[in-house]
Each structure stands twice: as C-alpha cells, then as structure tokens.
Design a protein around this motif. Structure first.
Motif, PDB file in Angstrom:
ATOM      1  N   GLY A 163      -5.887   3.010 -21.431  1.00 40.69           N
ATOM      2  CA  GLY A 163      -6.518   2.767 -22.846  1.00 40.69           C
ATOM      3  C   GLY A 163      -5.478   3.177 -23.942  1.00 40.69           C
ATOM      4  O   GLY A 163      -4.667   3.921 -23.680  1.00 40.69           O
ATOM      5  N   LEU A 164      -5.524   2.466 -25.237  1.00 45.00           N
ATOM      6  CA  LEU A 164      -4.786   2.784 -26.410  1.00 45.00           C
ATOM      7  C   LEU A 164      -5.388   3.852 -27.094  1.00 45.00           C
ATOM      8  O   LEU A 164      -6.643   3.450 -27.735  1.00 45.00           O
ATOM      9  N   VAL A 165      -4.558   4.896 -27.421  1.00 47.09           N
ATOM     10  CA  VAL A 165      -5.389   5.726 -28.246  1.00 47.09           C
ATOM     11  C   VAL A 165      -4.336   6.125 -29.436  1.00 47.09           C
ATOM     12  O   VAL A 165      -3.111   6.098 -29.234  1.00 47.09           O
ATOM     13  N   GLY A 166      -4.838   6.571 -30.548  1.00 43.50           N
ATOM     14  CA  GLY A 166      -4.016   7.077 -31.480  1.00 43.50           C
ATOM     15  C   GLY A 166      -4.696   6.850 -32.894  1.00 43.50           C
ATOM     16  O   GLY A 166      -5.895   6.823 -32.852  1.00 43.50           O
ATOM     17  N   LEU A 167      -4.029   7.466 -33.825  1.00 46.32           N
ATOM     18  CA  LEU A 167      -4.653   7.626 -34.995  1.00 46.32           C
ATOM     19  C   LEU A 167      -4.854   6.095 -35.863  1.00 46.32           C
ATOM     20  O   LEU A 167      -4.226   5.398 -35.374  1.00 46.32           O
ATOM     21  N   PRO A 168      -5.713   5.967 -36.769  1.00 42.24           N
ATOM     22  CA  PRO A 168      -5.775   4.710 -37.456  1.00 42.24           C
ATOM     23  C   PRO A 168      -4.676   4.144 -38.193  1.00 42.24           C
ATOM     24  O   PRO A 168      -3.708   4.875 -38.361  1.00 42.24           O
ATOM     25  N   ASN A 169      -4.441   2.882 -37.937  1.00 42.98           N
ATOM     26  CA  ASN A 169      -3.217   2.204 -38.247  1.00 42.98           C
ATOM     27  C   ASN A 169      -1.827   2.576 -37.792  1.00 42.98           C
ATOM     28  O   ASN A 169      -0.769   2.483 -37.979  1.00 42.98           O
ATOM     29  N   ALA A 170      -2.133   3.075 -36.266  1.00 45.45           N
ATOM     30  CA  ALA A 170      -0.789   3.386 -35.460  1.00 45.45           C
ATOM     31  C   ALA A 170      -0.243   2.079 -34.813  1.00 45.45           C
ATOM     32  O   ALA A 170       0.634   2.053 -34.071  1.00 45.45           O
ATOM     33  N   GLY A 171      -0.887   0.950 -35.040  1.00 43.81           N
ATOM     34  CA  GLY A 171      -0.387  -0.380 -34.404  1.00 43.81           C
ATOM     35  C   GLY A 171      -1.341  -0.851 -32.820  1.00 43.81           C
ATOM     36  O   GLY A 171      -0.347  -1.488 -32.227  1.00 43.81           O
ATOM     37  N   LYS A 172      -2.300  -0.341 -32.756  1.00 46.47           N
ATOM     38  CA  LYS A 172      -2.871  -0.594 -31.462  1.00 46.47           C
ATOM     39  C   LYS A 172      -3.351  -1.943 -31.226  1.00 46.47           C
ATOM     40  O   LYS A 172      -3.009  -2.722 -30.282  1.00 46.47           O
ATOM     41  N   SER A 173      -3.775  -2.400 -32.235  1.00 42.27           N
ATOM     42  CA  SER A 173      -4.472  -3.891 -32.001  1.00 42.27           C
ATOM     43  C   SER A 173      -3.254  -4.899 -32.021  1.00 42.27           C
ATOM     44  O   SER A 173      -3.140  -5.691 -31.237  1.00 42.27           O
ATOM     45  N   THR A 174      -2.060  -4.503 -32.621  1.00 45.33           N
ATOM     46  CA  THR A 174      -0.966  -5.451 -32.628  1.00 45.33           C
ATOM     47  C   THR A 174      -0.329  -5.160 -31.254  1.00 45.33           C
ATOM     48  O   THR A 174       0.008  -6.371 -30.706  1.00 45.33           O
ATOM     49  N   PHE A 175      -0.325  -4.320 -30.469  1.00 43.74           N
ATOM     50  CA  PHE A 175       0.094  -3.912 -29.454  1.00 43.74           C
ATOM     51  C   PHE A 175      -0.690  -4.744 -28.188  1.00 43.74           C
ATOM     52  O   PHE A 175      -0.143  -5.398 -27.431  1.00 43.74           O
ATOM     53  N   LEU A 176      -1.896  -4.686 -28.587  1.00 51.03           N
ATOM     54  CA  LEU A 176      -2.841  -5.513 -27.337  1.00 51.03           C
ATOM     55  C   LEU A 176      -2.872  -6.924 -27.687  1.00 51.03           C
ATOM     56  O   LEU A 176      -2.678  -7.753 -26.736  1.00 51.03           O
ATOM     57  N   SER A 177      -2.593  -7.355 -28.889  1.00 53.76           N
ATOM     58  CA  SER A 177      -2.255  -8.978 -29.140  1.00 53.76           C
ATOM     59  C   SER A 177      -0.992  -9.332 -28.523  1.00 53.76           C
ATOM     60  O   SER A 177      -1.151 -10.760 -28.203  1.00 53.76           O
ATOM     61  N   VAL A 178       0.049  -8.433 -28.692  1.00 58.38           N
ATOM     62  CA  VAL A 178       1.367  -8.867 -27.880  1.00 58.38           C
ATOM     63  C   VAL A 178       1.431  -8.736 -26.388  1.00 58.38           C
ATOM     64  O   VAL A 178       1.954  -9.687 -25.608  1.00 58.38           O
ATOM     65  N   ALA A 179       0.552  -7.670 -25.856  1.00 60.75           N
ATOM     66  CA  ALA A 179       0.884  -7.539 -24.487  1.00 60.75           C
ATOM     67  C   ALA A 179      -0.403  -8.357 -23.854  1.00 60.75           C
ATOM     68  O   ALA A 179      -0.206  -8.507 -22.376  1.00 60.75           O
ATOM     69  N   THR A 180      -1.364  -8.963 -24.496  1.00 55.85           N
ATOM     70  CA  THR A 180      -2.222  -9.634 -23.613  1.00 55.85           C
ATOM     71  C   THR A 180      -2.666 -10.885 -24.299  1.00 55.85           C
ATOM     72  O   THR A 180      -1.818 -11.220 -25.617  1.00 55.85           O
ATOM     73  N   ALA A 181      -3.611 -11.673 -23.903  1.00 57.66           N
ATOM     74  CA  ALA A 181      -4.040 -12.641 -24.580  1.00 57.66           C
ATOM     75  C   ALA A 181      -5.178 -12.551 -25.593  1.00 57.66           C
ATOM     76  O   ALA A 181      -5.734 -13.554 -26.208  1.00 57.66           O
ATOM     77  N   ALA A 182      -5.611 -11.249 -25.811  1.00 58.54           N
ATOM     78  CA  ALA A 182      -6.600 -11.140 -26.831  1.00 58.54           C
ATOM     79  C   ALA A 182      -6.215 -11.199 -28.234  1.00 58.54           C
ATOM     80  O   ALA A 182      -5.149 -11.283 -28.731  1.00 58.54           O
ATOM     81  N   ASN A 183      -7.220 -11.575 -28.909  1.00 56.48           N
ATOM     82  CA  ASN A 183      -6.861 -11.810 -30.531  1.00 56.48           C
ATOM     83  C   ASN A 183      -7.762 -10.928 -31.465  1.00 56.48           C
ATOM     84  O   ASN A 183      -8.573 -11.061 -32.122  1.00 56.48           O
ATOM     85  N   PRO A 184      -7.316  -9.521 -31.457  1.00 52.84           N
ATOM     86  CA  PRO A 184      -8.194  -8.450 -32.271  1.00 52.84           C
ATOM     87  C   PRO A 184      -7.608  -8.918 -33.856  1.00 52.84           C
ATOM     88  O   PRO A 184      -6.624  -9.250 -34.159  1.00 52.84           O
ATOM     89  N   LYS A 185      -8.394  -8.161 -34.530  1.00 55.87           N
ATOM     90  CA  LYS A 185      -8.213  -8.226 -36.051  1.00 55.87           C
ATOM     91  C   LYS A 185      -6.955  -7.319 -36.486  1.00 55.87           C
ATOM     92  O   LYS A 185      -7.094  -6.313 -35.764  1.00 55.87           O
ATOM     93  N   ILE A 186      -6.354  -7.792 -37.054  1.00 53.96           N
ATOM     94  CA  ILE A 186      -5.005  -7.188 -37.351  1.00 53.96           C
ATOM     95  C   ILE A 186      -4.822  -7.214 -38.769  1.00 53.96           C
ATOM     96  O   ILE A 186      -4.863  -8.120 -39.623  1.00 53.96           O
ATOM     97  N   ALA A 187      -4.900  -6.195 -39.736  1.00 62.98           N
ATOM     98  CA  ALA A 187      -4.317  -5.905 -41.152  1.00 62.98           C
ATOM     99  C   ALA A 187      -3.704  -4.658 -41.308  1.00 62.98           C
ATOM    100  O   ALA A 187      -3.515  -3.722 -40.615  1.00 62.98           O
ATOM    101  N   ASP A 188      -3.299  -4.529 -42.458  1.00 58.03           N
ATOM    102  CA  ASP A 188      -2.206  -3.608 -42.822  1.00 58.03           C
ATOM    103  C   ASP A 188      -2.970  -2.208 -43.762  1.00 58.03           C
ATOM    104  O   ASP A 188      -2.499  -1.655 -44.665  1.00 58.03           O
ATOM    105  N   TYR A 189      -4.309  -1.900 -43.299  1.00 59.96           N
ATOM    106  CA  TYR A 189      -5.023  -0.861 -43.555  1.00 59.96           C
ATOM    107  C   TYR A 189      -5.544  -0.285 -42.423  1.00 59.96           C
ATOM    108  O   TYR A 189      -6.024  -0.831 -41.444  1.00 59.96           O
TER     109      TYR A 189
END
Length: 353
Positions: A163-189
């Motif tokens: 599991g990826l844990v961290g404070l908001p906007n730590a880059g977890k969704s970006t990491f998931l999108s790069v490491a897997t084929a998932a397409n989570p929502k990514i934004a700069d807020y």
C-alpha cells in the motif's frame, strides 16, 4: 464505475410454506385417509465473494434482498417446492457487520467463500404427519415458520500486497500510474484521490503483486478526521507499506511523524508492518537540496530513504524491487535494464510494466 466501500443492507430469508389438510378419496380404491403434504422450506440468504468486483456500488441501487417463500403442501402427499435463495455477490475483502457496526459476522478474504446470513423458515406439516392410531383422520396442519430478517453493514477493505501511504499530494497516484497500468486521477492539488485505487505491478512471470493507492491521510485521521477511518481500513490487509514523502515539503521529518502517528493510533500492529520510506519528486529539486532534505528526514527516520520521481521514473524500479523483496518474491526480472528504451514514447513517463 464509482467506488463505494460501505453499504447498509436489509436481508430477509423466505418463510416456510404451509402444510396441507387433504384426504384421499378415489373411486374403487380402499383405505383412504389423510394425504396432505408438508410445506417447502423457505430460501436462505447467502453472501459470496466473487472475482471481478472491487466496489460495493451495486448496493447503492438495491438495499433490500429477500429470499422466496417455500411452496405450500398439496394433496397426494406432495411437498411444497423449496424457496429460491438470495445471494449477495460482493468483492473479495468484504466484511459483514451487525447493525451496530461493531459485531463482525463474516470476513470474506477468498474468492468463492460463502457465508449463510439468514436461514429460511421450515415448512409446516401436513395432516398426514398427525395421523395416529387413535386419530385416523386428523384435520390439522402447521403453518410455515417465518424467515429471519435484519439489517447488516457491508464494509470493503481492499486486499493488496503493498500500500502507498503519505500526506495529500505526496505523489501516490502518479507513482501508481507509472508502476502499473492503472489510470488514477492526477492533479497538482491535494486530495485529488478520493477513493482507493488498485494496480498490478508486473516485474516478471513470478513477480507480480497488487499495489493500492490509499487517499492522503491527514493529522487526526485515526480519530476520524476527514475520512481517515475508512482510508486506514484499506491499509489493514497490506503486507508492506511504501511511505511516500514529498521532497518539496518544508519539514519532511514532520510529514513522516504525522503518518506514523496515525498508523500507530489506528492499529499498533499496523505500525509494525514492513515499511519502505521514499522521498518523492526529487526532479523538482537540485541534488544539493535533495541531500539537505534527506538530512532533515533523518531526524525522524534513521534508515536510508529511497530517492524517486514518479514523473521521470527515476528510482521507481528500485522501489518496486524493494517491495517485491519484502514480499519474499523471486527477483527474476530484476536484472532487466532500468533505463527507458529508445523507441519508447517520450511524451509518456517511463513505466516498469
């Protein structure tokens, strides 16, 4: 498909069919007498974990599940038909609670696992059952037994290896999108991710694991701040935690302590899980500033953090390797080059998949 990890459901099993009062009267056939059949048993209510589901969204549109009533008995010693069962199909990892939301009824952790939630009522006896030596023509029967009914809570806790844990906007969704084929929502807020996401990391035929992106936790999450309890619940089943810390944070040590404090407050056992700490977004700072952030992090974390960037892909493969090692998987694909291949689309960040 929307993500829903909690639902309240009403269930009711089927009542039993009524017994029949009937007598055999046929021309030219002697020895008549009672021949009323029994009523059929009511249907049960089951819950079953199935593959292919990762949300409880179906229970937002249907909250009542009722099994069928058993058929009534008939003459000629005919028993009523059994009532049809009602089956609630849920994702693997669903927990079933009583209406008080504290008493656990079942925890479905494997596909195909079934649990009986409400048994159907027994069918009533026909008058044939009441025939005795002193009562050759009974004129009584039993009604069917009523079924069970109650409200239950369904709570989904995602089953993931890491599991990826961290404070908001730590880059977890970006990491998931790069490491897997998932397409989570990514934004700069912050709080871009409102629901947990899943992806499969593929490092080789025998090195695959499920990675979960847990929405950002905030201070007080263990006490219910925000949606902390529901978010932390999805981390419970993870064997390894990858703690991402934003390298651009003013105080990375404070960010680390905040998450560790919430994990320990929610479940002390959760805080003892294997943890991998990584400073993310190193592409946003110069190497000198990154070194200063690593030094600042050592005030709270004595180990050596990984340095990664979800945008450029730097260090991502090393983090995935470490997760696989913590999970005890074979390093079959670890010898593959970590650099992007020449014919790779340059407009898309490098992916280890």
């Amino acid at each position: 498909m929307k993500f829903l990890d909690q639902a309240k459901v009403y269930i009711r099993s089927g009542g039993g069919g009524a017994g029949c009062v009937s007598f055999r009267r046929e021309k030219f056939i002697e020895y008549g007498g009672p021949d009323g059949g029994d009523g059929g048993r009511g249907g049960d209510v089951w819950i079953e974990a199935v593959e292919g589901l990762n949300t409880l969204i179906d229970f937002r549109y249907q909250q009542h599940f009722k099994a069928k009533r058993g058929g009534h008995g008939m003459g000629k010693q005919r028993t009523g038909a059994r009532g049809e069962d009602a089956v609630l199909k849920v994702p693997v990892g669903t927990q079933v609670y009583e209406e008080d939301q504290e008493t656990l009824i079942a925890d479905l952790t494997e596909a195909g696992q079934r649990v009986l939630l409400a048994a159907g009522g027994n069918g009533g006896w026909g008058n044939l059952r009441f025939k005795t030596s002193v009562n050759q023509a009974p004129r009584r029967s039993n009604p069917g037994e009523e079924g069970e009914e109650r409200w239950i809570w369904l709570r989904l806790k995602l089953i993931a290896d890491a599991g990826l844990v961290g404070l908001p906007n730590a880059g977890k969704s970006t990491f998931l999108s790069v490491a897997t084929a998932a397409n989570p929502k990514i934004a700069d807020y912050p709080f871009t991710t409102l629901h947990p996401g899943l992806g499969v990391v593929d490092l080789g035929p025998s090195t695959r694991f499920v990675l979960a992106d847990i929405p950002g936790l905030i201070e007080g999450a263990a006490d219910g701040a925000g949606l902390g309890h529901r978010f932390l619940g999805h981390v419970e089943r993870c064997k390894v935690l990858l703690h991402l810390i934003d390298c651009t944070e003013d105080d990375p040590a404070k960010a680390y302590r905040t998450i560790r404090k919430e994990l320990k407050a929610y479940d002390p056992e959760l805080a003892e899980r294997p943890e991998i700490v990584a400073l993310n977004k190193i592409d946003a700072l110069t190497p000198e500033l990154v070194k200063e952030q690593v030094k600042a992090l050592k005030k709270a974390y004595k180990g050596k953090p990984l340095l990664i960037s979800g945008v450029s892909g730097e260090g991502v493969r090393d983090a995935l390797k470490e997760i696989a090692r913590q999970l005890g998987m074979e390093a079959e694909a670890f010898s593959a080059p970590a650099e992007p291949v020449e014919d790779q689309d340059t407009d898309k960040p490098w992916s280890p998949v």
